[in-house]
Scaffold this motif. Sequence first.
Motif, PDB file in Angstrom:
ATOM      1  N   LEU A  81      -4.294   8.774   9.168  1.00 35.02           N
ATOM      2  CA  LEU A  81      -3.992   8.196   7.341  1.00 35.02           C
ATOM      3  C   LEU A  81      -2.909   7.109   7.519  1.00 35.02           C
ATOM      4  O   LEU A  81      -3.278   5.951   6.671  1.00 35.02           O
ATOM      5  N   THR A  87       1.061   5.844   0.069  1.00 35.86           N
ATOM      6  CA  THR A  87       0.270   7.252   0.080  1.00 35.86           C
ATOM      7  C   THR A  87       1.497   8.011  -0.095  1.00 35.86           C
ATOM      8  O   THR A  87       2.686   7.677   0.258  1.00 35.86           O
ATOM      9  N   LEU A 130       3.586  -0.676   4.039  1.00 40.25           N
ATOM     10  CA  LEU A 130       3.095   0.762   3.582  1.00 40.25           C
ATOM     11  C   LEU A 130       4.417   1.440   3.410  1.00 40.25           C
ATOM     12  O   LEU A 130       5.382   1.762   3.931  1.00 40.25           O
ATOM     13  N   VAL A 157      -3.777   5.629  -0.883  1.00 39.69           N
ATOM     14  CA  VAL A 157      -4.517   6.046   0.209  1.00 39.69           C
ATOM     15  C   VAL A 157      -4.490   7.515   0.510  1.00 39.69           C
ATOM     16  O   VAL A 157      -3.144   7.946   0.790  1.00 39.69           O
ATOM     17  N   LYS A 158      -5.222   8.446   0.314  1.00 39.43           N
ATOM     18  CA  LYS A 158      -5.167   9.771   0.725  1.00 39.43           C
ATOM     19  C   LYS A 158      -6.058  10.274   1.812  1.00 39.43           C
ATOM     20  O   LYS A 158      -7.137   9.377   1.910  1.00 39.43           O
ATOM     21  N   ASP A 159      -5.736  11.460   2.196  1.00 43.80           N
ATOM     22  CA  ASP A 159      -6.798  11.705   3.362  1.00 43.80           C
ATOM     23  C   ASP A 159      -7.942  12.482   2.656  1.00 43.80           C
ATOM     24  O   ASP A 159      -8.041  12.673   1.586  1.00 43.80           O
ATOM     25  N   VAL A 198       0.800  -1.330  -0.119  1.00 42.48           N
ATOM     26  CA  VAL A 198       0.054   0.024  -0.008  1.00 42.48           C
ATOM     27  C   VAL A 198       1.049   1.114   0.008  1.00 42.48           C
ATOM     28  O   VAL A 198       1.967   1.237   0.705  1.00 42.48           O
ATOM     29  N   LYS A 223      -4.564   4.029   9.141  1.00 44.99           N
ATOM     30  CA  LYS A 223      -5.749   3.275   8.070  1.00 44.99           C
ATOM     31  C   LYS A 223      -4.940   2.516   6.834  1.00 44.99           C
ATOM     32  O   LYS A 223      -5.365   1.548   6.361  1.00 44.99           O
ATOM     33  N   ALA A 224      -3.914   3.310   6.178  1.00 45.13           N
ATOM     34  CA  ALA A 224      -3.136   2.729   5.235  1.00 45.13           C
ATOM     35  C   ALA A 224      -2.374   1.506   5.688  1.00 45.13           C
ATOM     36  O   ALA A 224      -2.766   0.408   4.592  1.00 45.13           O
ATOM     37  N   LYS A 225      -1.831   1.389   6.722  1.00 45.97           N
ATOM     38  CA  LYS A 225      -1.145   0.133   7.031  1.00 45.97           C
ATOM     39  C   LYS A 225      -2.094  -0.938   7.169  1.00 45.97           C
ATOM     40  O   LYS A 225      -1.748  -2.295   6.659  1.00 45.97           O
TER      41      LYS A 225
END
Length: 88
Positions: free
Chosen positions: A18, A4, A29, A80-82, A2, A21-23
């Motif tokens: 962020l 970001t 990550l 994955v973005k905010d 993943v 959540k991404a992890k």
Amino acid sequence: MVFTNDCFDLLHLSHINLFEKAKSMGDVLLVTLNSDKSLSCLKCSQRPLSVEKDRAKLLLSLKFIDYVVVSSELRMDILVKDGDYKLP
């Protein structure tokens, strides 16, 4: 994997949320960090507030982040973005 990305010039709680959540969405990550040059173009000539080497070291100290790459462009499987991010 993943990933970001952002400038992460001023790290704040929203960034930590962020990363968490991404992890949770994968095993690894990867965070790509906007280079100093790209950051000054994106934001303003007074930026970055912290140089890319310092920003990368700070990000690597966070438990959620496995790798940091300084780059202008990189493509991954999952981005994955905010919530406040708007497509250009």
